[in-house]
Design an enzyme around this catalytic site. Structure first.
Site, PDB file in Angstrom:
ATOM      1  N   HIS A 170      -7.797   9.801  -1.503  1.00  0.00           N
ATOM      2  CA  HIS A 170      -7.128   9.674  -0.189  1.00  0.00           C
ATOM      3  C   HIS A 170      -7.998   9.938   0.816  1.00  0.00           C
ATOM      4  O   HIS A 170      -7.696   9.425   2.144  1.00  0.00           O
ATOM      5  CB  HIS A 170      -5.774  10.167  -0.470  1.00  0.00           C
ATOM      6  N   SER A 187       6.081  -0.973   8.631  1.00  0.00           N
ATOM      7  CA  SER A 187       7.397  -1.068   9.195  1.00  0.00           C
ATOM      8  C   SER A 187       8.317  -0.977   8.230  1.00  0.00           C
ATOM      9  O   SER A 187       8.389  -1.309   6.798  1.00  0.00           O
ATOM     10  CB  SER A 187       7.534  -2.546   9.892  1.00  0.00           C
ATOM     11  N   ASP A 221       0.975  -1.364  -0.053  1.00  0.00           N
ATOM     12  CA  ASP A 221       0.064   0.147   0.006  1.00  0.00           C
ATOM     13  C   ASP A 221       0.784   1.319   0.008  1.00  0.00           C
ATOM     14  O   ASP A 221       1.779   1.496   0.885  1.00  0.00           O
ATOM     15  CB  ASP A 221      -1.043   0.014   1.156  1.00  0.00           C
ATOM     16  N   TYR A 280       2.717  10.025   0.007  1.00  0.00           N
ATOM     17  CA  TYR A 280       3.701   9.505   0.612  1.00  0.00           C
ATOM     18  C   TYR A 280       5.299   9.635  -0.093  1.00  0.00           C
ATOM     19  O   TYR A 280       6.064   9.691   0.468  1.00  0.00           O
ATOM     20  CB  TYR A 280       3.575   7.903   0.835  1.00  0.00           C
ATOM     21  N   LYS A 289      -3.147   6.001  -4.230  1.00  0.00           N
ATOM     22  CA  LYS A 289      -4.062   6.834  -3.651  1.00  0.00           C
ATOM     23  C   LYS A 289      -3.983   8.190  -4.382  1.00  0.00           C
ATOM     24  O   LYS A 289      -2.963   9.060  -4.686  1.00  0.00           O
ATOM     25  CB  LYS A 289      -4.281   7.118  -2.254  1.00  0.00           C
TER      26      LYS A 289
HETATM   27  P1  A2P Z   1       9.284   0.721  12.408  1.00  0.00           P
HETATM   28  O1  A2P Z   1       8.801   0.982  11.004  1.00  0.00           O
HETATM   29  O2  A2P Z   1      10.473   1.124  12.775  1.00  0.00           O
HETATM   30  O3  A2P Z   1       9.339  -0.790  12.463  1.00  0.00           O
HETATM   31  P2  A2P Z   1       1.245   1.197  12.353  1.00  0.00           P
HETATM   32  O4  A2P Z   1       1.269  -0.006  11.326  1.00  0.00           O
HETATM   33  O5  A2P Z   1       0.013   1.387  13.253  1.00  0.00           O
HETATM   34  O6  A2P Z   1       1.184   2.684  11.327  1.00  0.00           O
HETATM   35  O7  A2P Z   1       2.449   1.281  13.140  1.00  0.00           O
HETATM   36  C1  A2P Z   1       3.594   1.387  12.795  1.00  0.00           C
HETATM   37  C2  A2P Z   1       4.558   1.763  13.897  1.00  0.00           C
HETATM   38  O8  A2P Z   1       4.754   0.715  14.574  1.00  0.00           O
HETATM   39  C3  A2P Z   1       5.916   2.156  13.110  1.00  0.00           C
HETATM   40  O9  A2P Z   1       6.518   3.098  14.313  1.00  0.00           O
HETATM   41  C4  A2P Z   1       6.868   0.998  13.277  1.00  0.00           C
HETATM   42  O10 A2P Z   1       8.183   1.061  13.462  1.00  0.00           O
HETATM   43  C5  A2P Z   1       6.217   0.226  14.432  1.00  0.00           C
HETATM   44  N1  A2P Z   1       6.222  -1.174  14.206  1.00  0.00           N
HETATM   45  C6  A2P Z   1       5.543  -1.897  13.119  1.00  0.00           C
HETATM   46  N2  A2P Z   1       5.658  -3.383  13.220  1.00  0.00           N
HETATM   47  C7  A2P Z   1       6.205  -3.812  14.622  1.00  0.00           C
HETATM   48  C8  A2P Z   1       6.397  -4.696  15.389  1.00  0.00           C
HETATM   49  N3  A2P Z   1       6.126  -6.034  15.014  1.00  0.00           N
HETATM   50  N4  A2P Z   1       6.933  -4.494  16.683  1.00  0.00           N
HETATM   51  C9  A2P Z   1       7.210  -3.202  17.165  1.00  0.00           C
HETATM   52  N5  A2P Z   1       6.786  -1.930  16.560  1.00  0.00           N
HETATM   53  C10 A2P Z   1       6.597  -2.232  15.196  1.00  0.00           C
END
Ligand code: A2P
Length: 275
Positions: A107, A237, A44, A49, A74
């Site tokens: 969006h 992530s 996505d 972005y 989007k």
């Molecule tokens: P990072 O990109 O450094 O892994 P959302 O999906 O709700 O937007 O959340 C994204 C946030 O959660 C980012 O700050 C990401 O950091 C972090 N994040 C994503 N997956 C994990 C995970 N499995 N454990 C801890 N933090 C995570």
């Protein structure tokens, strides 16, 4: 983890997508490469972005055929005219280096600088363009993001065409039930962006207790919960281990734990922007 959601037109969407909001270009490139290696087949992104080109390059470099990867992008939230919709759509195709987009979304119902503004007329205008993109085979599916029922209804009334997807901010404690229930009753697939509340849920004590019972992380519980609610999670992530972890969902939450998480509704770290 790889099952599918199916839109009302029979288009299959892989049930966990990699989110790339707030992923810098090179980070987005790496994240998409790692995600595809880990088995993700759904990415996505959005024009806004600023990482479409990197997402597209990563998909090409992955060695997996373009047709096997479901790509969403989007139309920027402030574009509410037909010319702008066309220009941005073709620009996204070019950025991604592809000749079709799997899912193209509006969006938001209003520009981000004017949240809540009534842009119904403009939304109808751009929705008509989106319908043409789908008819031309340039977008396999079309939908909206951040729309509420009263934003969606005019589209249906004016064009007879319901969005196939509404991508909303959805996580434990913040299910936006009026939107989610409306969409699911109409057969609109609800996609959950920020399923970890952009990280805001990761230290939640109740979630930690539940996660430890299954030997998984809080993030995995959050993502699994979205699937329990029949919403399609898009965890973001840029870290390889976390990308892999977020795709390992081979456990099931008990009814009791789902009920406990349901009980957190309304306590989410963020409320819906317009409530
Ligand atoms: P990072 O990109 O450094 O892994 P959302 O999906 O709700 O937007 O959340 C994204 C946030 O959660 C980012 O700050 C990401 O950091 C972090 N994040 C994503 N997956 C994990 C995970 N499995 N454990 C801890 N933090 C995570």
């Amino acid at each position: 983890m790889q099952n599918n959601f199916t839109t009302q037109n029979g288009i299959s969407i892989p049930s966990v997508g990699l989110g790339t909001w707030q992923s810098a270009p090179q980070d987005a490139y790496n994240a998409v490469r790692w995600a595809i290696d880990a088995g993700y087949r759904h990415i996505d992104t959005a024009f806004a972005y600023g990482n479409e080109a990197d997402v597209g390059r990563a998909i090409r470099d992955s060695g997996v055929a373009r047709e096997q990867i479901f790509v969403t992008t989007k139309l920027p939230a402030d574009v509410k005219d037909a010319e702008g919709a066309k220009r941005h759509f073709y620009q996204s195709l070019q950025n991604l280096g592809t000749d079709f987009i799997d899912l193209y979304l509006i969006h938001a119902p209003w520009p981000w600088a004017e949240i809540g503004k009534d842009c119904t007329d403009g939304n109808i205008v751009v929705w008509k363009e989106m319908i043409k993109f789908r008819q031309q085979g340039l977008a396999r599916e079309i939908g909206v993001s951040n729309f509420r029922p009263d934003d969606i209804e005019p589209l249906l009334k004016e064009t007879g065409v319901l969005p196939s997807v509404d991508q909303i901010r959805f996580f434990v404690g913040n299910m936006q039930l009026p939107v989610t229930n409306y969409c699911q009753s109409k057969g609109i697939v609800v996609e959950a962006y920020s399923p970890l509340a952009t990280g805001g849920l990761l230290l939640n004590k109740q979630l930690s207790q539940i996660a430890s019972r299954y030997g998984v992380s809080v993030a995995q519980v959050c993502i699994r919960y979205c699937l329990h609610k029949n919403t399609l999670p898009l965890p973001k992530s840029v870290n390889q281990a976390r990308i892999e972890q977020n795709f390992r969902l081979d456990f099931d939450l008990s009814d009791e734990d789902v009920r406990a998480l349901d009980g957190l509704e309304g306590t989410g770290p963020y409320r819906y922007l317009r409530s």
